[in-house]
Design a protein around this motif. Structure first.
Motif, mmCIF file in Angstrom:
data_model
loop_
_atom_site.group_PDB
_atom_site.id
_atom_site.type_symbol
_atom_site.label_atom_id
_atom_site.label_comp_id
_atom_site.label_asym_id
_atom_site.label_seq_id
_atom_site.Cartn_x
_atom_site.Cartn_y
_atom_site.Cartn_z
ATOM 1 N N ASN A 1 -20.823 14.293 -32.361
ATOM 2 C CA ASN A 1 -20.536 15.579 -31.731
ATOM 3 C C ASN A 1 -19.058 15.754 -31.440
ATOM 4 O O ASN A 1 -18.488 16.820 -31.653
ATOM 5 C CB ASN A 1 -21.343 15.727 -30.433
ATOM 6 N N MET A 2 -18.431 14.685 -30.945
ATOM 7 C CA MET A 2 -17.032 14.809 -30.576
ATOM 8 C C MET A 2 -16.128 14.972 -31.790
ATOM 9 O O MET A 2 -15.191 15.778 -31.784
ATOM 10 C CB MET A 2 -16.590 13.604 -29.746
ATOM 11 N N THR A 3 -16.399 14.234 -32.849
ATOM 12 C CA THR A 3 -15.571 14.380 -34.051
ATOM 13 C C THR A 3 -15.720 15.775 -34.649
ATOM 14 O O THR A 3 -14.743 16.382 -35.091
ATOM 15 C CB THR A 3 -15.952 13.329 -35.113
ATOM 16 N N THR A 4 -16.935 16.305 -34.639
ATOM 17 C CA THR A 4 -17.161 17.654 -35.173
ATOM 18 C C THR A 4 -16.431 18.701 -34.344
ATOM 19 O O THR A 4 -15.774 19.599 -34.889
ATOM 20 C CB THR A 4 -18.667 17.973 -35.191
ATOM 21 N N LYS A 5 -16.545 18.605 -33.022
ATOM 22 C CA LYS A 5 -15.898 19.573 -32.141
ATOM 23 C C LYS A 5 -14.381 19.505 -32.242
ATOM 24 O O LYS A 5 -13.698 20.537 -32.312
ATOM 25 C CB LYS A 5 -16.336 19.336 -30.694
ATOM 26 N N LEU A 6 -13.824 18.292 -32.239
ATOM 27 C CA LEU A 6 -12.373 18.149 -32.329
ATOM 28 C C LEU A 6 -11.843 18.642 -33.670
ATOM 29 O O LEU A 6 -10.770 19.246 -33.728
ATOM 30 C CB LEU A 6 -11.978 16.687 -32.117
ATOM 31 N N ALA A 7 -12.586 18.405 -34.728
ATOM 32 C CA ALA A 7 -12.155 18.855 -36.052
ATOM 33 C C ALA A 7 -12.088 20.374 -36.146
ATOM 34 O O ALA A 7 -11.323 20.930 -36.949
ATOM 35 C CB ALA A 7 -13.097 18.305 -37.121
ATOM 36 N N PHE B 1 -1.696 23.506 -29.704
ATOM 37 C CA PHE B 1 -2.818 22.853 -30.377
ATOM 38 C C PHE B 1 -3.281 21.631 -29.585
ATOM 39 O O PHE B 1 -4.466 21.279 -29.592
ATOM 40 C CB PHE B 1 -2.423 22.452 -31.811
ATOM 41 N N ALA B 2 -2.353 20.984 -28.869
ATOM 42 C CA ALA B 2 -2.727 19.831 -28.044
ATOM 43 C C ALA B 2 -3.642 20.257 -26.901
ATOM 44 O O ALA B 2 -4.579 19.528 -26.538
ATOM 45 C CB ALA B 2 -1.475 19.158 -27.498
ATOM 46 N N ASP B 3 -3.397 21.441 -26.322
ATOM 47 C CA ASP B 3 -4.273 21.960 -25.264
ATOM 48 C C ASP B 3 -5.693 22.143 -25.783
ATOM 49 O O ASP B 3 -6.667 21.818 -25.094
ATOM 50 C CB ASP B 3 -3.751 23.309 -24.745
ATOM 51 N N ALA B 4 -5.802 22.678 -26.994
ATOM 52 C CA ALA B 4 -7.126 22.900 -27.586
ATOM 53 C C ALA B 4 -7.853 21.585 -27.825
ATOM 54 O O ALA B 4 -9.056 21.467 -27.563
ATOM 55 C CB ALA B 4 -6.983 23.682 -28.898
ATOM 56 N N LEU B 5 -7.125 20.585 -28.303
ATOM 57 C CA LEU B 5 -7.731 19.273 -28.543
ATOM 58 C C LEU B 5 -8.176 18.607 -27.236
ATOM 59 O O LEU B 5 -9.292 18.089 -27.148
ATOM 60 C CB LEU B 5 -6.736 18.364 -29.263
ATOM 61 N N ILE B 6 -7.313 18.643 -26.235
ATOM 62 C CA ILE B 6 -7.635 18.002 -24.948
ATOM 63 C C ILE B 6 -8.842 18.668 -24.307
ATOM 64 O O ILE B 6 -9.738 17.995 -23.782
ATOM 65 C CB ILE B 6 -6.417 18.057 -24.010
ATOM 66 N N ALA B 7 -8.871 20.011 -24.327
ATOM 67 C CA ALA B 7 -9.979 20.744 -23.699
ATOM 68 C C ALA B 7 -11.309 20.412 -24.360
ATOM 69 O O ALA B 7 -12.303 20.143 -23.671
ATOM 70 C CB ALA B 7 -9.710 22.247 -23.772
ATOM 71 N N ARG B 8 -11.345 20.413 -25.683
ATOM 72 C CA ARG B 8 -12.595 20.106 -26.386
ATOM 73 C C ARG B 8 -13.005 18.654 -26.172
ATOM 74 O O ARG B 8 -14.195 18.341 -26.038
ATOM 75 C CB ARG B 8 -12.463 20.393 -27.881
ATOM 76 N N PHE B 9 -12.027 17.769 -26.132
ATOM 77 C CA PHE B 9 -12.333 16.361 -25.886
ATOM 78 C C PHE B 9 -12.972 16.180 -24.514
ATOM 79 O O PHE B 9 -14.012 15.519 -24.383
ATOM 80 C CB PHE B 9 -11.058 15.524 -25.989
#
Length: 249
Positions: A70-76, A93-101
């Motif tokens: 799930n996490m790899t799919t969401k982060l991708a 883009f870092a904000d988007a990655l951190i939030a989804r993580f």
């Protein structure tokens, strides 16, 4: 921080707030898989490969695998999901990655807690959870998922064909990650080949955390953390260099 929190709230409302049941489905999916495997394998075998309880044995494999998947799919999909908001200069883009993580990590921790506590309450599992080892397992799979997800976040957008290729390549992953069986039961030379699958180490460590008698000497922290960390740094560098080209093309 405010940007990350805002993106997290958007993620939560979009992913779980619009569907009937919301977070309930995040729990029902692994529960359904555990129940189905328990039913099928209990008809064929008297006991699981480790311990005496089928549900806890499969849960120790399915829960970390679903966190990774799930996490790899969401982060991708982070750039695609927040593409409209990334046009604002305050959103990176870092904000988007951190939030989804963070959203998906918290969700999967909640799912794992509910599943493990539920099974241990309903059944006599004869396990003795070691909290330190379980935390180490969650840390290991999180680093691996962040690395693979960040790298795929770049590759999926830069090379659209890679998304389908990745989907095909990872379909057997559920079978070859030692969820149904123990690593030690695989004959040579296939056991040596299977060692290179990082999820084998994650599942082995989770089972070490629940079964005191299971040592899992094949688990390598160095390999999994190096792989996850290396992919994360490579993906982050590529996104930093090319994320504007990806967003505006």
């Amino acid at each position: 921080m405010r940007t990350v929190v805002a993106l997290m709230l958007r993620e939560m409302s979009t992913t779980y707030g619009r569907s009937p049941g919301g977070y309930l489905w995040a729990i029902l999916e692994p529960v359904g898989g555990i129940a189905m495997m328990t039913l099928v394998f209990s008809l064929a075998f008297r006991s699981p490969a480790l311990g005496v309880n089928f549900p806890i044995f499969y849960a120790t494999g399915i829960v970390p695998f679903m966190l990774f998947n799930n996490m790899t799919t969401k982060l991708a999909q982070s750039l695609t999901f927040s593409k409209a908001l990334l046009a604002y200069p305050n959103v990176t883009f870092a904000d988007a990655l951190i939030a989804r993580f963070l959203v998906n990590l918290i969700t999967q921790l909640m799912v794992g807690y509910v599943i493990f506590i539920g099974i241990m309450t309903l059944f006599e599992t004869r396990t003795r959870p070691d909290l330190v080892t379980i935390v180490e397992c969650y840390l290991m799979v999180s680093v691996l998922a962040v690395g693979v997800g960040t790298m795929n976040c770049y590759l999926f957008n830069a090379y659209p064909a890679w998304q389908r290729t990745w989907s095909i390549l990872t379909r057997p992953l559920f079978i070859i990650s030692c969820i149904f069986f123990l690593y030690e039961t695989i004959p040579q030379p296939y056991r040596d080949y299977l060692w290179w699958n990082p999820m084998v180490h994650v599942v082995g460590l989770m089972r070490r955390g629940f079964y005191p008698s299971y040592d899992a000497p094949y688990v390598s922290f160095v390999y999994v953390f190096a792989l996850g960390g290396g992919l994360f740094l490579a993906g982050l560098l590529m996104l930093r260099k090319h994320h504007k080209d990806i967003l505006y093309n």
